[in-house]
Design an enzyme around this catalytic site. Sequence first.
Site, mmCIF file in Angstrom:
data_model
loop_
_atom_site.group_PDB
_atom_site.id
_atom_site.type_symbol
_atom_site.label_atom_id
_atom_site.label_comp_id
_atom_site.label_asym_id
_atom_site.label_seq_id
_atom_site.Cartn_x
_atom_site.Cartn_y
_atom_site.Cartn_z
ATOM 1 N N GLY A 104 -10.460 -3.115 2.971
ATOM 2 C CA GLY A 104 -9.513 -3.047 4.087
ATOM 3 C C GLY A 104 -9.609 -1.731 4.845
ATOM 4 O O GLY A 104 -10.613 -1.017 4.766
ATOM 5 N N ASP A 105 -8.555 -1.417 5.551
ATOM 6 C CA ASP A 105 -8.540 -0.200 6.380
ATOM 7 C C ASP A 105 -8.262 1.073 5.577
ATOM 8 O O ASP A 105 -8.634 2.169 6.003
ATOM 9 C CB ASP A 105 -7.453 -0.325 7.463
ATOM 10 N N ARG A 132 -14.088 -7.449 -0.631
ATOM 11 C CA ARG A 132 -13.416 -7.188 0.652
ATOM 12 C C ARG A 132 -12.872 -5.747 0.677
ATOM 13 O O ARG A 132 -12.266 -5.286 -0.275
ATOM 14 C CB ARG A 132 -12.264 -8.186 0.839
ATOM 15 N N THR A 170 -0.376 1.038 6.896
ATOM 16 C CA THR A 170 -0.214 -0.075 5.957
ATOM 17 C C THR A 170 -0.046 -1.360 6.745
ATOM 18 O O THR A 170 0.631 -1.377 7.772
ATOM 19 C CB THR A 170 1.001 0.132 5.028
ATOM 20 N N GLY A 171 -0.665 -2.418 6.272
ATOM 21 C CA GLY A 171 -0.545 -3.688 6.975
ATOM 22 C C GLY A 171 -1.822 -4.487 6.833
ATOM 23 O O GLY A 171 -2.625 -4.229 5.931
ATOM 24 N N THR A 220 0.833 -1.206 0.000
ATOM 25 C CA THR A 220 0.000 0.000 0.000
ATOM 26 C C THR A 220 0.867 1.256 0.000
ATOM 27 O O THR A 220 1.988 1.231 0.499
ATOM 28 C CB THR A 220 -0.856 -0.048 1.286
ATOM 29 N N GLY A 226 -5.146 -5.157 7.049
ATOM 30 C CA GLY A 226 -6.199 -4.172 7.244
ATOM 31 C C GLY A 226 -7.248 -4.516 8.281
ATOM 32 O O GLY A 226 -7.746 -3.640 8.996
#
Length: 345
Positions: free
Chosen positions: A241-242, A239, A262-263, A211, A265
């Site tokens: 994510g964050d 889906r 980032t990671g 990201t 989510g």
Amino acid sequence: MYPMKQLLTYLFIIAAIPALAQTKLVDKDAKFVLVIHGGAGSVNRKNMTPDKEKAYTDGLQRALTVGYNILVRGGSAVDAVQACIMVLEDDSLFNAGKGAVMTHEGHCELDASIMDGKSLKAGAVAGVTTVRNPICAARAVMEKSRHVMMAGKGAEMFAAENNCSIVDNSYFHTERSRRALEGAIRDDSIREIKQKKSVNDPENRDNKYGTVGAVALDASGNLAAATSTGGMTNKRFGRIGDSPIIGAGTYADNNSCAISCTGWGEYFIRLGMAKAVADRIELKGMKLDDAAKEMILTKLPALGGDGGLIGVDKEGNITMPFNTSGMYRAYIKSTGEKEILMYRD
Ligand code: ASP
């Protein structure tokens, strides 16, 4: 000399960000800071070649240069973070825009968000499949709609109406993302057969991230944050994510800080990560770096999640913690101080 493709990208960004065309520089005492990331994950020296390392360094440098050129001309933090993200979205090395990771079905579904710390206005798009620069659509949602977040077809139509460039989904596809998807599908089926590894197994998380994010403090003292992603390899279609969730992947408030995450989510959403850092500063009086480290190095791994974040506060302090083996990250300050980093040490 710039290669033609790169030159066109710059012209495209200058058209989108009028502040870049201004020539007057800010006062030499003006303070501004820009921090960017290109994703956290398994970034190890042993997996790097000199060519690969140079390509990542050049990619981050290009984004820094574009953002710096806006801030040094007195441009806004919002313009700077958007411009940085557009450069990284157009760079197929990163998991955003071109080069985004693929869903289980082999498509790209993109998420992005942006927030202005001065007004607390925010905009986000989720699950878009045809917008070349999802951050352009997020900015349009922030400034030209009554909404904060739009998803799917509606977001795509809105982006087109607001002059964001529209492309076929195949524009985002790369051989690298295709191979990563094939690897992830293979790993998952082996895992199912063996039933040995849990989803919390660190091995299962590698190579899924990438990201991009940017946070900035501009010469007027305003903060902004932006994040853009293809999500996680082999994700189910639909889906989210964050990254497009204000308060999870992105947050900016002039009273505290600007954060881009980032990671993995799902964990960042559950922790309300970006807002949790801001709240620690505003409500508990913590320093940015302490607040960010408590969240990334203690709270996140306690749940089984991983990743990192970048942040800048209203004084221009920065933070870049992560609990993975590495994170592509860089910053530049008005003083000219600059670093481009990827490994843990
Ligand atoms: N946080 C992103 C997501 O979960 C992935 C990443 O940061 O690479 O969609």
